[in-house]
Scaffold this motif. Sequence first.
Motif, PDB file in Angstrom:
ATOM      1  N   PHE A   1       0.833  -1.171  -0.108  1.00 16.95           N
ATOM      2  CA  PHE A   1       0.069   0.008  -0.067  1.00 16.95           C
ATOM      3  C   PHE A   1       0.865   1.388  -0.039  1.00 16.95           C
ATOM      4  N   SER A   2       2.032   1.055   0.613  1.00 19.58           N
ATOM      5  CA  SER A   2       2.633   2.337   1.034  1.00 19.58           C
ATOM      6  C   SER A   2       3.213   3.229  -0.286  1.00 19.58           C
ATOM      7  N   GLY A   3       2.801   4.139  -0.490  1.00 13.54           N
ATOM      8  CA  GLY A   3       3.561   4.964  -1.606  1.00 13.54           C
ATOM      9  C   GLY A   3       2.939   4.721  -2.840  1.00 13.54           C
ATOM     10  N   ARG A   4       1.978   3.885  -3.043  1.00 16.22           N
ATOM     11  CA  ARG A   4       1.182   3.258  -4.289  1.00 16.22           C
ATOM     12  C   ARG A   4      -0.228   4.136  -4.533  1.00 16.22           C
ATOM     13  N   ALA A   5      -0.339   4.329  -5.737  1.00 12.66           N
ATOM     14  CA  ALA A   5      -1.746   4.587  -6.020  1.00 12.66           C
ATOM     15  C   ALA A   5      -2.495   3.228  -6.127  1.00 12.66           C
ATOM     16  N   MET A   6      -3.802   3.281  -5.985  1.00 13.46           N
ATOM     17  CA  MET A   6      -4.681   1.939  -5.810  1.00 13.46           C
ATOM     18  C   MET A   6      -5.860   2.290  -6.993  1.00 13.46           C
ATOM     19  N   GLY A   7      -6.129   1.130  -7.376  1.00 14.76           N
ATOM     20  CA  GLY A   7      -7.236   0.944  -8.164  1.00 14.76           C
ATOM     21  C   GLY A   7      -8.348   0.092  -8.201  1.00 14.76           C
ATOM     22  N   TRP A   8      -9.388   0.120  -8.664  1.00 15.87           N
ATOM     23  CA  TRP A   8     -10.381  -0.967  -8.779  1.00 15.87           C
ATOM     24  C   TRP A   8     -10.862  -1.199 -10.221  1.00 15.87           C
ATOM     25  N   PHE A   9     -10.913  -2.541 -10.594  1.00 13.02           N
ATOM     26  CA  PHE A   9     -11.297  -3.021 -11.642  1.00 13.02           C
ATOM     27  C   PHE A   9     -12.401  -3.962 -11.680  1.00 13.02           C
ATOM     28  N   ARG A  10     -13.198  -4.501 -12.697  1.00  8.38           N
ATOM     29  CA  ARG A  10     -14.023  -5.545 -12.631  1.00  8.38           C
ATOM     30  C   ARG A  10     -14.272  -6.241 -13.622  1.00  8.38           C
ATOM     31  N   GLN A  11     -14.612  -7.428 -13.663  1.00  7.94           N
ATOM     32  CA  GLN A  11     -14.599  -8.499 -14.899  1.00  7.94           C
ATOM     33  C   GLN A  11     -15.957  -9.032 -14.612  1.00  7.94           C
TER      34      GLN A  11
ATOM     35  N   ALA B   1     -20.569  -7.990 -11.599  1.00  6.53           N
ATOM     36  CA  ALA B   1     -19.084  -8.414 -11.923  1.00  6.53           C
ATOM     37  C   ALA B   1     -18.361  -8.967 -10.694  1.00  6.53           C
ATOM     38  N   VAL B   2     -17.245  -9.342 -10.997  1.00  2.82           N
ATOM     39  CA  VAL B   2     -16.259  -9.509  -9.641  1.00  2.82           C
ATOM     40  C   VAL B   2     -15.180  -8.338  -9.847  1.00  2.82           C
ATOM     41  N   TYR B   3     -15.263  -7.662  -8.578  1.00  6.55           N
ATOM     42  CA  TYR B   3     -14.596  -6.351  -8.432  1.00  6.55           C
ATOM     43  C   TYR B   3     -13.227  -6.734  -7.767  1.00  6.55           C
ATOM     44  N   TYR B   4     -12.065  -6.151  -8.578  1.00  8.96           N
ATOM     45  CA  TYR B   4     -10.822  -6.460  -7.936  1.00  8.96           C
ATOM     46  C   TYR B   4     -10.074  -4.859  -7.564  1.00  8.96           C
ATOM     47  N   CYS B   5      -9.323  -5.300  -6.474  1.00  9.91           N
ATOM     48  CA  CYS B   5      -8.399  -4.296  -6.158  1.00  9.91           C
ATOM     49  C   CYS B   5      -7.058  -4.508  -6.769  1.00  9.91           C
ATOM     50  N   ALA B   6      -6.218  -3.321  -6.875  1.00 13.92           N
ATOM     51  CA  ALA B   6      -5.054  -3.597  -7.377  1.00 13.92           C
ATOM     52  C   ALA B   6      -4.055  -2.463  -6.771  1.00 13.92           C
ATOM     53  N   ALA B   7      -2.829  -2.688  -6.438  1.00  8.95           N
ATOM     54  CA  ALA B   7      -1.970  -1.524  -6.136  1.00  8.95           C
ATOM     55  C   ALA B   7      -1.060  -1.355  -7.370  1.00  8.95           C
ATOM     56  N   ALA B   8      -1.002  -0.187  -7.837  1.00 10.13           N
ATOM     57  CA  ALA B   8      -0.089   0.395  -8.752  1.00 10.13           C
ATOM     58  C   ALA B   8       1.410   0.359  -8.470  1.00 10.13           C
ATOM     59  N   ALA B   9       1.913   0.383  -9.595  1.00  9.18           N
ATOM     60  CA  ALA B   9       3.491   0.429  -9.406  1.00  9.18           C
ATOM     61  C   ALA B   9       4.307   1.798  -8.895  1.00  9.18           C
TER      62      ALA B   9
ATOM     63  N   SER C   1      -4.757   8.494  -6.293  1.00  6.51           N
ATOM     64  CA  SER C   1      -3.191   8.794  -5.898  1.00  6.51           C
ATOM     65  C   SER C   1      -2.939   8.382  -4.564  1.00  6.51           C
ATOM     66  N   TRP C   2      -1.596   8.162  -4.348  1.00  6.05           N
ATOM     67  CA  TRP C   2      -1.366   7.832  -2.999  1.00  6.05           C
ATOM     68  C   TRP C   2      -1.703   8.657  -1.942  1.00  6.05           C
ATOM     69  N   SER C   3      -1.676  10.310  -2.097  1.00  9.13           N
ATOM     70  CA  SER C   3      -2.330  11.125  -1.552  1.00  9.13           C
ATOM     71  C   SER C   3      -3.679  10.998  -1.187  1.00  9.13           C
TER      72      SER C   3
END
Length: 122
Positions: A29-39, A92-100, A52-54
């Motif tokens: 989590f630290s310092g990363r943007a986060m996102g939600w996706f779905r399928q 849908a199935v919802y996924y969270c993800a941590a960005a680079a 964004s991280w902030s």
Amino acid sequence: QVQLVESGGGLVQAGGSLRLSCAASGRTFSGRAMGWFRQAPGKEREFVATISWSGGITTYAEHVKGRFTISRVNANNTVYLQMNSLKPEDTAVYYCAAAATGIPTKYRYDYWGQGTQVTVSS
């Protein structure tokens, strides 16, 4: 071990609301943007929202703009997706993800959760 764990999915009637949560380990989590996706069944995974991280910058897919809100509480390593005015096509199935990086993005994600099912009945 890196982990992202989603929760809050379920069955809801059209027009209803759900709030998804994604709890992350510190390294994820630290310092990363986060996102939600779905399928959805038979479809490719698609971008829903990113933050964004902030927490100061958010971006949404057009089909959820004005209905969904992404937020985060960094002290709790948690990101949320508030979903209002749900439609059957949101099923849908919802996924969270941590960005680079800490910059919100639709594309560059390093870590993914296992997903949570959201079903919207008509």
